[in-house]
Write an enzyme that holds these catalytic residues in place. Structure first.
Site, PDB file in Angstrom:
ATOM      1  N   LYS A 191       0.852  -1.183   0.000  1.00 12.08           N
ATOM      2  CA  LYS A 191       0.000   0.000   0.000  1.00 12.08           C
ATOM      3  C   LYS A 191       0.890   1.236   0.000  1.00 12.08           C
ATOM      4  CE  LYS A 191      -3.935   1.755   2.752  1.00 12.08           C
ATOM      5  NZ  LYS A 191      -4.802   1.395   3.908  1.00 12.08           N
ATOM      6  N   SER A 263      -9.464   1.401   2.848  1.00 10.85           N
ATOM      7  CA  SER A 263      -8.579   2.183   1.996  1.00 10.85           C
ATOM      8  C   SER A 263      -7.478   1.365   1.339  1.00 10.85           C
ATOM      9  CB  SER A 263      -7.952   3.320   2.800  1.00 10.85           C
ATOM     10  OG  SER A 263      -7.065   2.812   3.790  1.00 10.85           O
ATOM     11  N   SER A 287     -10.092  -0.774   6.957  1.00 10.29           N
ATOM     12  CA  SER A 287      -9.388  -0.629   5.685  1.00 10.29           C
ATOM     13  C   SER A 287      -8.704  -1.885   5.179  1.00 10.29           C
ATOM     14  CB  SER A 287      -8.372   0.514   5.776  1.00 10.29           C
ATOM     15  OG  SER A 287      -9.040   1.745   5.874  1.00 10.29           O
TER      16      SER A 287
END
Length: 558
Positions: A191, A263, A287
């Site tokens: 990420k 996310s 997330s």
């Protein structure tokens, strides 16, 4: 009356600045100003009491300006560390050797495209036995990232040059008999809120899209030390919310009309689509769970204090957690085993062993479930009921449990306050206007609103959080693992606040073809039992083996 440049709140004698533009009003504070301000936080001091505070409030105001002149980058944490440990809790201390299921003989498939959805142990065996080189495998995944990444909008930066260097090094080491383990030579993605040397770390947000933090985050470094090959920085919703980033909206490979949620949007989409074997995500409040549900992946959210966040963008210092997104529970265990533990940099991390054992007897575990949540009416209830039935048919006794009866959703103001502090400069500089999302529930407004939460109320919320930690310990004293519907927001909120670990597992599909998941919860630092039990469930089903057709010519896109 409020001045445009500054607003002031009073909370039980404490003064909190609500200024959210750089220029502070020069006028002196008046009783009228603070009388109006106190209405925002439900206080009712008399005019005489307010008048008595003015001198001290003016001093506070001056202090704020002095403090604001001190540069504070996002990586500077407060001198307060969240403690998830209940009174009376004792840590396990004995560390055992890490074990996984022994791989049967794995052969290189005739159709190499099948490699896209191989497990980590399968790929590891092919690399270890030199049926395929790390360089070949890396080029294979880079090609998939280039082919499908633009459609899924899941890649911010392709780290091709670095990846090929790391792959060639891995091949040399393996040929020399210096095999490091199952992650040696295996590509992965992270990420893009984890810093990496020489490559941009964009946090998914326009103000930072050219940012370079020239160091490897601890998690990145540990995976590389294990021989891993970093092939891509993957998308996240801007500043870790949702699936909309500065370059677009990340898509679920199951349906291009659907976002991959957030996310950790790119991490889940890339794993689900076979663009990487595994990826790293983060969770503050859903997330990892949410994008894993949208993409049908297996996601591990570890206990708070398990994995160093050094080099990771801070959103909420007391709630942020880092974990793997993978194809299966055992893949998650393999990756987690490489990244957990103290690094001497993140002071929130505890030194607690991870004694994963795939051959654990699941019938010896005490398994609970949130009975009332499973009895509710919701769209994919049949899939969850099938999960419960598969377990009971396998001889698992499910014990009904309930969560503590304390306000939990109200405590999420924690994120508003800590996020507002983490991005103070973004807000006061006005650069928050560069973020793509500008609606009332987007970060710019949340950060502004967070400045109006008094310090006293924030601390009171943390005191209630202490009660929540203690009561969760009591609720789980006779439970090793419990099950929750993934939609159960109360469980998601409570356990993110208390720091308990979870694994979210695919368990079927909705009528519209999108995947569903179920959440398995563990005790604090109980990842070993949690992942072992999750592996047991996945041995009863084949949901984790399902993957989307990557023929996007047949799929619509909004």
């Amino acid at each position: 009356m409020f001045k445009k440049g500054a607003m002031f709140l009073i909370g039980a004698g404490c003064f909190v600045s609500g200024a959210f533009i750089s220029k502070v009003a020069e006028s002196k504070l008046t009783v009228d100003m603070v009388r109006d301000a106190q209405k925002l936080i439900g206080l009712n001091f008399t005019d005489a009491q307010l008048d008595s505070t003015l001198t001290e409030l003016e001093e506070f105001k001056e202090n704020y300006e002095v403090i604001r002149k001190q540069p504070l980058t996002n990586d500077v944490a407060p001198a307060l560390v969240f403690n998830p440990i209940p009174v009376g809790y004792t840590f396990p201390t004995q560390k055992q050797s890490f074990e996984v299921t022994k791989s049967e003989k794995v052969k290189l498939p005739k159709n190499k495209e099948e490699l896209a959805f191989y497990s980590v142990p399968q790929l590891a065996e092919l690399v270890r036995t030199q049926q395929i080189s790390s360089e070949e495998l890396t080029k294979f995944y880079i090609a998939r990232l280039k082919k499908y990444g633009p459609t899924l909008e899941c890649v911010t930066t392709l780290t091709e040059e670095l990846a090929l260097q790391q792959a060639r090094k891995a091949d040399q080491e393996i040929k020399a008999g210096k095999y490091k383990g199952m992650l040696h030579g295996i590509p992965f993605g992270v990420k893009d809120l984890l810093s990496t040397k020489k490559y941009k770390t964009t946090w998914g947000a326009t103000p930072y899209k050219d940012q370079v933090i020239d160091e490897d985050a601890t998690v990145v470094q540990r995976l590389q030390d294990a021989g891993g090959v970093l092939v891509a920085k993957l998308t996240l919703g801007a500043l870790a919310m949702g699936d909309v980033w500065y370059g677009g909206k990340t898509r679920s490979p199951w349906d291009l009309e659907k976002g991959s949620s957030g996310s950790s949007a790119g991490s889940a989409a890339a794993v689900a689509g076979g663009l990487v074997p595994y990826a790293i995500g983060t969770e503050t409040l859903g997330s990892i769970v949410s994008p894993s549900t949208a993409c049908g992946t297996t996601g591990l959210r570890p206990t708070f204090g398990r994995v160093s966040r050094h080099g990771a963008m801070a959103l909420s210092w007391s709630m942020d957690k880092i974990g793997p997104i993978t194809r299966s529970a055992e893949d998650a265990a393999i990756v987690f085993n490489a990244i957990y533990g103290p690094d001497g940099k993140d002071q929130s991390v505890y030194d607690v062993p991870f004694n994963y054992n795939p051959s654990i007897n699941p019938k010896k575990l005490r398994v609970g479930y949130l009975k009332k949540d499973f009895e509710r009416s919701y769209g994919f209830k049949e899939n969850d009921q099938a999960t419960l039935k598969a377990l009971t048919d396998a001889g698992i006794e499910l014990v009904p449990i309930e969560l503590p009866d304390l306000p939990a959703r109200e405590l999420t103001l924690t994120i508003s306050v800590e996020g507002a502090a983490a991005f103070d400069d973004l807000t006061r500089s006005g650069r928050d206007s560069l973020l793509v999302a500008q609606h009332k529930n987007a970060w710019p407004n949340i950060f502004r609103a967070g400045r109006f939460i008094p310090a006293v109320e924030y601390l009171q919320a943390q005191r209630v959080r202490t009660l929540l930690v203690q009561q969760m310990q009591e609720k789980l004293k006779d439970i090793d693992v419990y099950l929750s519907p993934s939609f159960a927001s109360n469980n998601l909120v409570v356990t993110n606040l208390t720091g308990h670990p979870c694994v979210v597992l695919p368990n079927g599909f909705q009528k519209n073809g999108m995947p569903t998941t179920i959440t398995f919860m563990g005790k604090l630092f109980g990842e070993a039992e949690l992942l072992s039990f999750a592996k047991f469930y996945q041995s009863l089903t084949s949901h984790e083996e399902q993957h989307p057709s990557m023929d996007f010519s047949k799929k619509k896109r909004s």
